[in-house]
Write a protein that holds these residues in place. Structure first.
Motif, PDB file in Angstrom:
ATOM      1  N   ASP A   5       0.792  -1.453  -0.207  1.00 42.42           N
ATOM      2  CA  ASP A   5      -0.027   0.177   0.255  1.00 42.42           C
ATOM      3  C   ASP A   5       0.642   1.579   0.172  1.00 42.42           C
ATOM      4  OD1 ASP A   5      -3.010  -1.460   0.219  1.00 42.42           O
ATOM      5  OD2 ASP A   5      -2.503  -1.791   2.166  1.00 42.42           O
ATOM      6  N   ARG A   6       1.991   0.955   0.274  1.00 50.90           N
ATOM      7  CA  ARG A   6       2.793   1.893   0.540  1.00 50.90           C
ATOM      8  C   ARG A   6       2.969   2.966  -0.703  1.00 50.90           C
ATOM      9  NH1 ARG A   6       8.838   0.409   1.690  1.00 50.90           N
ATOM     10  NH2 ARG A   6      10.058   3.294   0.811  1.00 50.90           N
ATOM     11  N   ALA A   7       3.032   4.130  -1.316  1.00 50.39           N
ATOM     12  CA  ALA A   7       3.894   4.842  -3.259  1.00 50.39           C
ATOM     13  C   ALA A   7       4.869   4.518  -2.541  1.00 50.39           C
ATOM     14  CB  ALA A   7       3.160   5.760  -2.978  1.00 50.39           C
ATOM     15  N   GLU A   8       5.994   3.961  -4.141  1.00 48.35           N
ATOM     16  CA  GLU A   8       7.199   4.309  -4.724  1.00 48.35           C
ATOM     17  C   GLU A   8       7.900   5.380  -4.428  1.00 48.35           C
ATOM     18  OE1 GLU A   8       8.667   1.584  -6.910  1.00 48.35           O
ATOM     19  OE2 GLU A   8       7.293   0.496  -6.466  1.00 48.35           O
ATOM     20  N   ALA A   9       8.979   5.704  -3.244  1.00 45.19           N
ATOM     21  CA  ALA A   9       9.092   6.535  -3.221  1.00 45.19           C
ATOM     22  C   ALA A   9       9.875   7.453  -5.165  1.00 45.19           C
ATOM     23  CB  ALA A   9      10.145   7.557  -2.328  1.00 45.19           C
ATOM     24  N   THR A  10       9.324   9.005  -5.403  1.00 45.95           N
ATOM     25  CA  THR A  10       9.979   8.584  -6.757  1.00 45.95           C
ATOM     26  C   THR A  10      10.872  10.126  -6.507  1.00 45.95           C
ATOM     27  OG1 THR A  10       7.880   8.937  -8.159  1.00 45.95           O
ATOM     28  CG2 THR A  10       9.338   9.912  -8.981  1.00 45.95           C
ATOM     29  N   THR A  11      11.902   9.863  -7.181  1.00 43.81           N
ATOM     30  CA  THR A  11      13.286  11.095  -6.767  1.00 43.81           C
ATOM     31  C   THR A  11      13.196  12.322  -7.785  1.00 43.81           C
ATOM     32  OG1 THR A  11      14.205   8.882  -6.266  1.00 43.81           O
ATOM     33  CG2 THR A  11      15.591  11.053  -6.896  1.00 43.81           C
ATOM     34  N   GLN A  12      12.451  13.405  -7.254  1.00 42.47           N
ATOM     35  CA  GLN A  12      12.764  14.530  -8.183  1.00 42.47           C
ATOM     36  C   GLN A  12      14.322  15.084  -8.305  1.00 42.47           C
ATOM     37  OE1 GLN A  12       9.697  16.977  -7.144  1.00 42.47           O
ATOM     38  NE2 GLN A  12       8.883  16.341  -8.746  1.00 42.47           N
ATOM     39  N   THR A  13      14.683  16.091  -8.953  1.00 39.48           N
ATOM     40  CA  THR A  13      16.175  15.875  -8.842  1.00 39.48           C
ATOM     41  C   THR A  13      15.745  18.128  -9.383  1.00 39.48           C
ATOM     42  OG1 THR A  13      16.752  14.393  -9.251  1.00 39.48           O
ATOM     43  CG2 THR A  13      18.906  16.156  -9.540  1.00 39.48           C
ATOM     44  N   THR A  14      16.571  18.282  -9.085  1.00 40.91           N
ATOM     45  CA  THR A  14      16.480  20.579  -9.498  1.00 40.91           C
ATOM     46  C   THR A  14      17.794  20.788  -9.942  1.00 40.91           C
ATOM     47  OG1 THR A  14      14.479  20.984  -8.044  1.00 40.91           O
ATOM     48  CG2 THR A  14      16.070  22.216  -8.952  1.00 40.91           C
ATOM     49  N   VAL A  15      18.100  21.226 -11.156  1.00 40.70           N
ATOM     50  CA  VAL A  15      19.616  21.540 -11.994  1.00 40.70           C
ATOM     51  C   VAL A  15      19.225  22.478 -11.917  1.00 40.70           C
ATOM     52  CG1 VAL A  15      20.065  19.040 -12.123  1.00 40.70           C
ATOM     53  CG2 VAL A  15      18.326  20.861 -14.123  1.00 40.70           C
ATOM     54  N   GLU A  16      20.228  23.463 -12.835  1.00 42.46           N
ATOM     55  CA  GLU A  16      20.636  24.720 -12.981  1.00 42.46           C
ATOM     56  C   GLU A  16      20.511  24.182 -14.847  1.00 42.46           C
ATOM     57  OE1 GLU A  16      19.838  27.815 -12.021  1.00 42.46           O
ATOM     58  OE2 GLU A  16      19.490  26.666 -10.382  1.00 42.46           O
ATOM     59  N   VAL A  17      19.954  24.792 -14.985  1.00 41.51           N
ATOM     60  CA  VAL A  17      19.747  24.513 -16.900  1.00 41.51           C
ATOM     61  C   VAL A  17      20.789  26.602 -17.340  1.00 41.51           C
ATOM     62  CG1 VAL A  17      19.215  24.032 -19.222  1.00 41.51           C
ATOM     63  CG2 VAL A  17      18.932  23.342 -16.953  1.00 41.51           C
ATOM     64  N   GLY A  18      21.856  25.683 -17.870  1.00 39.71           N
ATOM     65  CA  GLY A  18      22.379  27.050 -19.196  1.00 39.71           C
ATOM     66  C   GLY A  18      21.826  26.739 -20.920  1.00 39.71           C
ATOM     67  N   HIS A  46      21.917  28.699 -30.053  1.00 41.32           N
ATOM     68  CA  HIS A  46      20.458  28.321 -30.765  1.00 41.32           C
ATOM     69  C   HIS A  46      19.803  27.648 -29.610  1.00 41.32           C
ATOM     70  CE1 HIS A  46      21.566  28.872 -35.530  1.00 41.32           C
ATOM     71  NE2 HIS A  46      23.201  27.591 -34.519  1.00 41.32           N
ATOM     72  N   VAL A  47      19.898  27.260 -28.747  1.00 40.46           N
ATOM     73  CA  VAL A  47      19.130  26.801 -27.822  1.00 40.46           C
ATOM     74  C   VAL A  47      18.505  27.637 -26.506  1.00 40.46           C
ATOM     75  CG1 VAL A  47      19.478  25.171 -25.317  1.00 40.46           C
ATOM     76  CG2 VAL A  47      20.659  24.635 -27.513  1.00 40.46           C
ATOM     77  N   ARG A  48      19.670  28.966 -26.666  1.00 41.49           N
ATOM     78  CA  ARG A  48      18.826  29.661 -25.654  1.00 41.49           C
ATOM     79  C   ARG A  48      18.017  30.843 -26.680  1.00 41.49           C
ATOM     80  NH1 ARG A  48      23.071  34.893 -23.493  1.00 41.49           N
ATOM     81  NH2 ARG A  48      21.412  35.915 -22.859  1.00 41.49           N
ATOM     82  N   ARG A  49      18.466  30.709 -27.731  1.00 39.86           N
ATOM     83  CA  ARG A  49      17.453  31.877 -28.693  1.00 39.86           C
ATOM     84  C   ARG A  49      16.165  31.286 -28.535  1.00 39.86           C
ATOM     85  NH1 ARG A  49      18.517  30.480 -34.228  1.00 39.86           N
ATOM     86  NH2 ARG A  49      17.298  28.616 -33.731  1.00 39.86           N
ATOM     87  N   GLU A  50      15.887  29.929 -28.526  1.00 38.86           N
ATOM     88  CA  GLU A  50      14.815  28.852 -28.264  1.00 38.86           C
ATOM     89  C   GLU A  50      14.012  29.119 -26.773  1.00 38.86           C
ATOM     90  OE1 GLU A  50      12.283  27.855 -31.322  1.00 38.86           O
ATOM     91  OE2 GLU A  50      14.403  29.011 -32.322  1.00 38.86           O
ATOM     92  N   LEU A  51      14.549  29.246 -25.833  1.00 43.46           N
ATOM     93  CA  LEU A  51      14.134  29.178 -24.813  1.00 43.46           C
ATOM     94  C   LEU A  51      13.933  30.431 -24.141  1.00 43.46           C
ATOM     95  CD1 LEU A  51      16.525  26.834 -22.412  1.00 43.46           C
ATOM     96  CD2 LEU A  51      14.518  26.405 -23.358  1.00 43.46           C
ATOM     97  N   GLY A  52      14.798  31.508 -24.838  1.00 40.03           N
ATOM     98  CA  GLY A  52      14.585  32.892 -24.653  1.00 40.03           C
ATOM     99  C   GLY A  52      15.186  33.631 -23.803  1.00 40.03           C
ATOM    100  N   THR A  53      15.954  32.553 -22.963  1.00 40.74           N
ATOM    101  CA  THR A  53      16.543  32.932 -21.488  1.00 40.74           C
ATOM    102  C   THR A  53      18.218  32.027 -22.190  1.00 40.74           C
ATOM    103  OG1 THR A  53      16.659  32.947 -19.255  1.00 40.74           O
ATOM    104  CG2 THR A  53      15.556  31.023 -20.169  1.00 40.74           C
ATOM    105  N   HIS A  54      18.974  32.639 -20.832  1.00 37.71           N
ATOM    106  CA  HIS A  54      20.366  31.241 -20.834  1.00 37.71           C
ATOM    107  C   HIS A  54      20.335  30.862 -19.647  1.00 37.71           C
ATOM    108  CE1 HIS A  54      21.299  34.698 -18.343  1.00 37.71           C
ATOM    109  NE2 HIS A  54      22.196  34.093 -18.038  1.00 37.71           N
ATOM    110  N   GLU A  55      19.410  30.459 -19.167  1.00 36.23           N
ATOM    111  CA  GLU A  55      19.440  30.339 -17.609  1.00 36.23           C
ATOM    112  C   GLU A  55      17.921  30.026 -17.125  1.00 36.23           C
ATOM    113  OE1 GLU A  55      22.828  29.463 -14.499  1.00 36.23           O
ATOM    114  OE2 GLU A  55      21.650  31.157 -14.115  1.00 36.23           O
ATOM    115  N   ILE A  56      17.862  28.268 -16.369  1.00 34.94           N
ATOM    116  CA  ILE A  56      16.949  28.485 -15.915  1.00 34.94           C
ATOM    117  C   ILE A  56      16.598  27.261 -15.054  1.00 34.94           C
ATOM    118  CG2 ILE A  56      15.078  29.012 -17.958  1.00 34.94           C
ATOM    119  CD1 ILE A  56      14.462  25.425 -18.201  1.00 34.94           C
ATOM    120  N   GLU A  57      16.195  27.169 -13.834  1.00 33.88           N
ATOM    121  CA  GLU A  57      16.117  25.682 -12.864  1.00 33.88           C
ATOM    122  C   GLU A  57      14.782  25.386 -13.433  1.00 33.88           C
ATOM    123  OE1 GLU A  57      16.170  26.592  -8.429  1.00 33.88           O
ATOM    124  OE2 GLU A  57      14.678  26.208  -8.282  1.00 33.88           O
TER     125      GLU A  57
END
Length: 132
Positions: free
Chosen positions: A7-20, A24-35
């Motif tokens: 009955d115990r739900a499996e724990a799901t790992t969440q990870t937060t990274v800084e994306v630089g 072309h990637v920056r142009r499409e995202l509209g920013t140079h950095e996101i979390e």
């Protein structure tokens, strides 16, 4: 036969990274950095989640050897220094596009199996190329 789950739900790992992002990637995202927070803890899981949200898979990943090879690379006489390995098929980037984790090319780590931790920096680069 069925598998019984507790009955115990499996724990799901969440990870937060800084994306630089550059070029072309920056142009499409509209920013140079996101979390970016995703379920899992590997580079492959990050890329799956990132591409699902932002697209850009066609911009960064190669589906064929022709897409990952640039005709303009200079020939190096002899063996180049350092470690030179290709990512396995399905984990290769387009010519000039790169994926880095904490400043290191992913093929110098564990490819898309590279483990990520909170606060790691993932760089998605695809520079602009100009010919004069």
């Amino acid at each position: 036969m069925s598998v019984q789950h507790s009955d115990r739900a499996e724990a799901t790992t969440q990870t937060t990274v800084e994306v630089g992002a550059t070029g072309h990637v920056r142009r499409e995202l509209g920013t140079h950095e996101i979390e970016f927070t995703f379920e899992g803890d590997t580079l492959g899981e990050f890329l799956d989640a990132f591409f699902e949200k932002y697209g850009l898979e066609d911009m960064l990943l190669a589906e064929s050897e022709e897409e990952e090879t640039a005709a303009t690379w200079a020939n190096y006489p002899g063996d180049p220094p350092g470690r030179w390995e290709r990512n396995p098929e399905g984990e290769r980037t387009r010519a000039y596009a790169r994926v880095l984790v904490n400043g290191r090319f992913n093929e110098l780590l564990d490819g898309f199996a590279t483990e990520l931790e909170d606060g790691d920096r993932v760089a998605l680069t695809y520079p602009f190329s100009y010919c004069f």
